[in-house]
Structures are given as C-alpha cells and as structure tokens.
Design an enzyme around this catalytic site. Structure first.
Site, short mmCIF file in Angstrom:
data_model
loop_
_atom_site.label_atom_id
_atom_site.label_comp_id
_atom_site.label_asym_id
_atom_site.label_seq_id
_atom_site.Cartn_x
_atom_site.Cartn_y
_atom_site.Cartn_z
CB CYS A 25 65.75 -36.33 -25.70
SG CYS A 25 64.61 -36.07 -24.34
CB CYS B 67 62.72 -33.07 -25.14
SG CYS B 67 62.84 -34.16 -26.55
CE LYS C 190 60.64 -28.53 -25.83
NZ LYS C 190 60.39 -29.33 -26.99
CE1 TYR D 279 55.99 -32.17 -32.04
CE2 TYR D 279 56.21 -32.45 -34.41
CZ TYR D 279 55.70 -32.88 -33.19
OH TYR D 279 54.91 -33.98 -33.13
CD GLU E 262 58.63 -27.46 -29.08
OE1 GLU E 262 57.79 -28.31 -28.77
OE2 GLU E 262 59.84 -27.72 -29.14
CG HIS F 110 33.55 -27.23 -11.29
ND1 HIS F 110 33.46 -26.74 -12.57
CD2 HIS F 110 33.09 -26.26 -10.46
CE1 HIS F 110 32.94 -25.52 -12.52
NE2 HIS F 110 32.71 -25.21 -11.26
CD GLU G 187 34.66 -28.37 -15.14
OE1 GLU G 187 33.72 -29.00 -14.61
OE2 GLU G 187 35.07 -27.28 -14.69
P1 NDP Z 1 59.43 -30.32 -38.76
O1 NDP Z 1 59.51 -31.40 -39.76
O2 NDP Z 1 58.44 -30.40 -37.65
O3 NDP Z 1 59.16 -28.94 -39.50
C1 NDP Z 1 59.98 -28.49 -40.54
C2 NDP Z 1 59.45 -27.14 -41.01
O4 NDP Z 1 60.39 -26.56 -41.89
C3 NDP Z 1 58.15 -27.24 -41.74
O5 NDP Z 1 57.38 -26.12 -41.41
C4 NDP Z 1 58.60 -27.19 -43.20
O6 NDP Z 1 57.67 -26.56 -44.03
C5 NDP Z 1 59.77 -26.26 -43.12
N1 NDP Z 1 60.75 -26.44 -44.20
C6 NDP Z 1 61.34 -27.59 -44.60
N2 NDP Z 1 62.23 -27.35 -45.57
C7 NDP Z 1 62.19 -26.02 -45.79
C8 NDP Z 1 62.87 -25.16 -46.68
N3 NDP Z 1 63.79 -25.61 -47.53
N4 NDP Z 1 62.57 -23.84 -46.64
C9 NDP Z 1 61.65 -23.36 -45.79
N5 NDP Z 1 60.98 -24.13 -44.91
C10 NDP Z 1 61.24 -25.44 -44.92
O7 NDP Z 1 60.92 -30.17 -38.23
P2 NDP Z 1 61.54 -29.59 -36.90
O8 NDP Z 1 62.93 -29.26 -37.28
O9 NDP Z 1 60.70 -28.51 -36.30
O10 NDP Z 1 61.51 -30.84 -35.92
C11 NDP Z 1 62.09 -32.09 -36.30
C12 NDP Z 1 61.43 -33.22 -35.56
O11 NDP Z 1 61.82 -33.18 -34.21
C13 NDP Z 1 59.92 -33.15 -35.56
O12 NDP Z 1 59.37 -33.85 -36.63
C14 NDP Z 1 59.54 -33.77 -34.25
O13 NDP Z 1 59.26 -35.13 -34.46
C15 NDP Z 1 60.77 -33.62 -33.38
N6 NDP Z 1 60.51 -32.65 -32.32
C16 NDP Z 1 59.54 -32.90 -31.40
C17 NDP Z 1 59.26 -31.99 -30.41
C18 NDP Z 1 58.18 -32.28 -29.43
O14 NDP Z 1 57.76 -33.41 -29.32
N7 NDP Z 1 57.67 -31.27 -28.72
C19 NDP Z 1 60.01 -30.74 -30.29
C20 NDP Z 1 60.99 -30.58 -31.31
C21 NDP Z 1 61.22 -31.49 -32.28
P3 NDP Z 1 56.52 -27.33 -44.85
O15 NDP Z 1 55.40 -27.49 -43.91
O16 NDP Z 1 56.28 -26.38 -45.93
O17 NDP Z 1 57.14 -28.62 -45.31
#
Ligand code: NDP
Length: 467
Positions: A42, A47, A50, A177, A181, A442, A447
């Site tokens: 983080c 976080c 980022k 995510y 982002e 407002h 709101e």
């Molecule tokens: P996520 O699990 O959010 O997303 C992974 C993405 O990658 C999905 O779109 C998934 O697609 C895709 N994917 C997975 N495997 C493959 C593959 N082999 N080929 C192509 N696409 C693939 O992971 P992130 O890495 O973005 O984030 C990890 C975690 O970190 C999150 O779950 C979150 O909890 C945390 N995080 C939180 C943030 C916040 O609170 N703002 C910011 C950043 C991270 P599909 O939908 O098809 O499975």
C-alpha cells in the site's frame, strides 16, 4: 519455555504493522520482519503512490477546463521525471514514518526474509528467533500469465519507476482495479493507452450499470478498449546485436497484431506463501492457494494467525488493518473481536472514479426479495461551464420489505469521499426514509443521494418457461 517474543510478525505491510503496534501497546514483546521495505504494498508500491499519480494525471483536464473559468494557461508540459521522483520522495518519507511508528511502539524490526523453521521458530537474516505467537502478513504480488514474451511485460511494481520520458503508447492487459487506474494515469499524462480485456467490459464483479458507465466513460475519454481479446504472444524488436527492446508486437487470437511501446500486466495478484516455511509449521493453504484461516484469522496451526492479502478475503488495505487490529485485540488485549467483512466500502481511482458500499443490484436480486432501485445520471455543475462531457452516476438499492438501503454506488468526481460517509449509514442499517429525511448540502453532487424520490420501474417477474 521462554520465547524471545510474545508475537513475531512476518511482513511489515498494513496488516502486520497495525497488529504489531496494537499488540505492543498491550504490553506484548513484539518483533517484525520485512524483506523489502517497511510499509508494504500500500505505502511503497500500491495505493499511496498510485493515488499521487492519479492527482498528477488529473491536471491535464484542469488546465483545459480552466479556460471556461477565465484562466489563460500557457501550453502545458509535463515532466514524468519530476512527478516520479517527487512520489518516490514521499514514499521514502512514509517509509521512515512507518519505521519510527514501529520503533516508537517498541516493536523490534528485523530486516530480511522471515522463514518458519517450526511452529515457534523463525529464521530471519541468518538469525533464529522464537515466539509464542506468530502472525503471517506477507501480502501478495502481481502475477503475469506465462505467455511467450511475458518477460517483456511490466507490472504495477515497475510502473512507479519508469524511465523518463514515458513511452508514447502503453498497453495494459486486464480490466480490474489496477488496470483501469493506471490507464487513467498514463492517459492523463499524455500516453496513448490501450486496455486489453478478455470480457466485454472492465471491472467484473462491480454493479453492472456502474461498470458499463465506467467502461463507456473510459472509451469516451480516449482510452482504447480492446474487449473480448487476449494477448497470446509478446514479440520484441531485435536489433543487430541481438538486443530485444520496444516497440513490441502483441499477437492476439485469429492472427491479429498491434504494436505498443510498453506492456503492463494487471491480471491479478497472488498471495505470498512460497518460501516462508508454512509447511514446516503445519500452516495449510486453501483452494485459492492463500493461507487458510478461520473467522479469528487463525491458521491450521494453533499459535499462528494470518491477515491481509496472504489470505483469500477482501484484498484491501483497510481490511488488512481491521483484521490485524482484531487479532491483536483478541490475543493480547483481552477484547475478543472478529473482523466484520460485511459492507466494506471500496473505490476504484479510475477516471471517472467509482466507489460503492453494500450489495450490487445483481447481488441484491440474488439474495433478497423485492427491491426498489433509485438512480440518477447528471452533468456535475463544475463540468457544465467547461463543457466537459463527463457525467456522474449514482444509485441506491433498497430492500422493499425493510426499506433498508443495502447498496450505494457512485461513478464520478469524489465518489470515494462521498461513499466513505454514506458507508456509515449503510453499515448502521439506515433506511431510505432516513436518507429522505436528511437535508442535502447545496449545491453539491452528494445531495442527489438524499433527493432521489422515484424508484425505477421494477422488471416484470419472469414467466415460467413454456412446457
Ligand atoms: P483484479 O482481480 O481486480 O483484476 C484482474 C483483471 O485481470 C480482471 O479484469 C481479469 O479478467 C483479468 N485477468 C486475469 N487473468 C487474466 C489473463 N490470464 N488474461 C487476461 N486477463 C486476465 O486484479 P488487480 O491486479 O487489478 O488488483 C488486485 C487486487 O488489488 C484487487 O482485487 C484489489 O482488491 C486490490 N486493489 C485495490 C485498489 C483499490 O482499492 N483502489 C487498487 C488496486 C488494487 P476477468 O474479469 O476476465 O477475470
């Protein structure tokens, strides 16, 4: 038997640091080890840096829109080196703050990788220490699928340290995510950004209407989304000496190829469970490959607990903090407390920002009876003058039988800030009548959350399938 410590924590990220400080506050003798930098994902490469990059990238819009408010700003120019280095300095400062917080709480820091030798012994930096209780808080790491050429791809870990200038074209694989982002960050900083997703839309798992709203807004902002496709191979350019470098050719199924200057994978994170001796201490993994824990965060070993992303619960910093705090209260403060994973609010700092608390409409339809759904889409006041075509979307999901607001969703400026406040109401079980009885501020976007009066017509009940 006398141990060196009452508690030893493996991993000094959000969950580990919180647990050690609280336990030490109760008088426990606490040691903690870290093999990278105190602060964890983080603070060091997640976080915090980022969010600073998101702030940096938003100025592009601000400069454009300021003209409508009468400002004349010269041709804006951005220095990635300045932003990157300033963010790095801030991360260094926070790393120092975390170290001082631990030291000030009398937690002894061991720099090095911690490895369990048995249920009470940890080897760290060539030294062997013993502890009555052990907490595993080793977090997770990005994972890149092993396609040919995957070694040319970066992950979010490297994204914070890219050389200056930024590449002209960046391709981000994944639609979660991190992908959306960083797409907003790089796009705001002037790069041409492609997102490659294997589904039809980004952000699977979020409220369907919200993810469609974000998906369309990302596209409208100029980010190209290549949906329902995958990268099968990354091919680097080879020079006369055999060196491999950008531009890269990205091969998609059915023979498609496109070119980019940087490939970033954001296809999910995996728990850090390897090489820390879990098997020697009898700590078992679950089906997802994460450390298996019960509702008290206890592992299959009686004196060992685990919190944060190394477990398969909700991978968010505040959740790790909650789990670490509950563990310390329970084990060292004589205040037994289980972490409550219901109604955890979260935000995605894409542009436009999205945040939510409670159930998605789809979850509510699956698990509850009749619903009332209220939604509103509008152009926020700030954008009307500037002519920016960026709308805000808000949605409340109400359980009809109880009038309770069970889901609260927003896409738009400051969504995270607004939803954090509303999360208190949703957690407290507020009803729609109580939302309605709340006076708005407002003029604000917020709101709208207390003035949505007319539920959308409910879908007709499904007819039984014809015989
Ligand atoms: P996520 O699990 O959010 O997303 C992974 C993405 O990658 C999905 O779109 C998934 O697609 C895709 N994917 C997975 N495997 C493959 C593959 N082999 N080929 C192509 N696409 C693939 O992971 P992130 O890495 O973005 O984030 C990890 C975690 O970190 C999150 O779950 C979150 O909890 C945390 N995080 C939180 C943030 C916040 O609170 N703002 C910011 C950043 C991270 P599909 O939908 O098809 O499975």
């Amino acid at each position: 038997m006398a141990y060196d410590y009452d508690l030893f924590v493996i991993g000094a990220g959000s969950g580990g640091v919180r647990a050690s400080r609280i336990a030490a506050g109760y008088g426990a003798r606490v040691g903690i080890c870290e093999d990278y930098r105190v602060g964890g994902t983080c603070v060091i490469r997640g976080c915090v840096p980022k969010k600073l990059l998101v702030y940096g990238s938003k100025y592009a819009h601000e400069f454009e829109d300021s003209a409508a408010y009468g400002w004349t700003v010269g041709e804006p120019a951005h220095s990635w080196a300045t932003l990157r280095d300033n963010v790095s300095k801030e991360v260094d400062r926070l790393n120092g703050v975390y170290i001082r917080l631990l030291e000030g709480s009398d937690v002894r820091i061991h720099m090095g990788r911690g490895r369990l030798m048995d249920r009470h012994t940890i080897e760290v930096g060539g030294e062997s220490v013993t502890a009555d209780k052990i907490l595993i808080a080793t977090g997770g790491r990005p994972e890149v699928p092993p396609i040919p050429g995957h070694e040319f791809a970066i992950t979010s870990n490297e994204a914070f340290h890219l050389p200056d200038p930024l590449p002209r074209r960046i391709t981000i694989v994944g639609g979660g995510y991190i992908a959306v982002e960083f797409a907003g960050i790089f796009h705001g900083l002037g790069c041409e950004v492609d997102i490659v997703i294997r589904r039809d839309r980004v952000l699977r798992g979020f409220d369907e209407e919200c993810r469609t709203f974000v998906h369309d807004a990302l596209k409208a902002s100029g980010i190209r989304i290549r949906s329902e496709t995958e990268i099968q191979r990354i091919q680097a350019t080879v020079d006369e000496k055999g060196g491999r470098h950008p531009p890269y050719k990205l091969h998609t199924p059915l023979g498609g190829v496109f070119e980019t200057d940087l490939v970033m994978y954001a296809t999910g994170r995996v728990p850090n469970t390897h090489g820390i001796g879990l098997e020697k201490a009898g700590v078992q993994l679950d089906k997802a490959g994460a450390v298996a824990v019960d509702e008290w965060s206890k592992t299959t070993a009686d004196n060992i607990w685990a919190v944060g992303d190394v477990t398969d619960r909700i991978a968010l910093t505040p959740v790790a903090l909650m789990e670490g705090h509950c563990f310390a209260d329970t084990e060292f403060g004589n205040k037994p407390r289980k972490a409550d994973h219901r109604n955890v609010p979260s935000a995605v700092f894409c542009q436009p920002e999205m945040a939510n608390v409670g159930l998605t409409e789809e979850e509510a339809r699956r698990t509850l009876g009749e619903l009332r759904v209220y939604s509103s889409a509008f152009t926020p006041m700030k954008h009307t003058l500037a002519g920016r075509r960026q709308r805000t979307f808000m949605k409340l999901i109400v359980e009809a039988a109880t009038d309770r607001v069970v889901g609260c969703h927003m896409v738009g400026d400051d969504a995270a800030e607004l939803i954090q406040g509303l999360a208190v109401a949703v957690k407290a079980g507020a009803t729609k009548a109580q939302f309605d009885a709340t006076v708005g501020i407002h003029p604000t976007a917020g709101e709208e959350f207390v003035t949505m009066r007319t539920p959308r017509p409910e879908p007709a009940p499904r007819k039984a399938a014809a015989e």
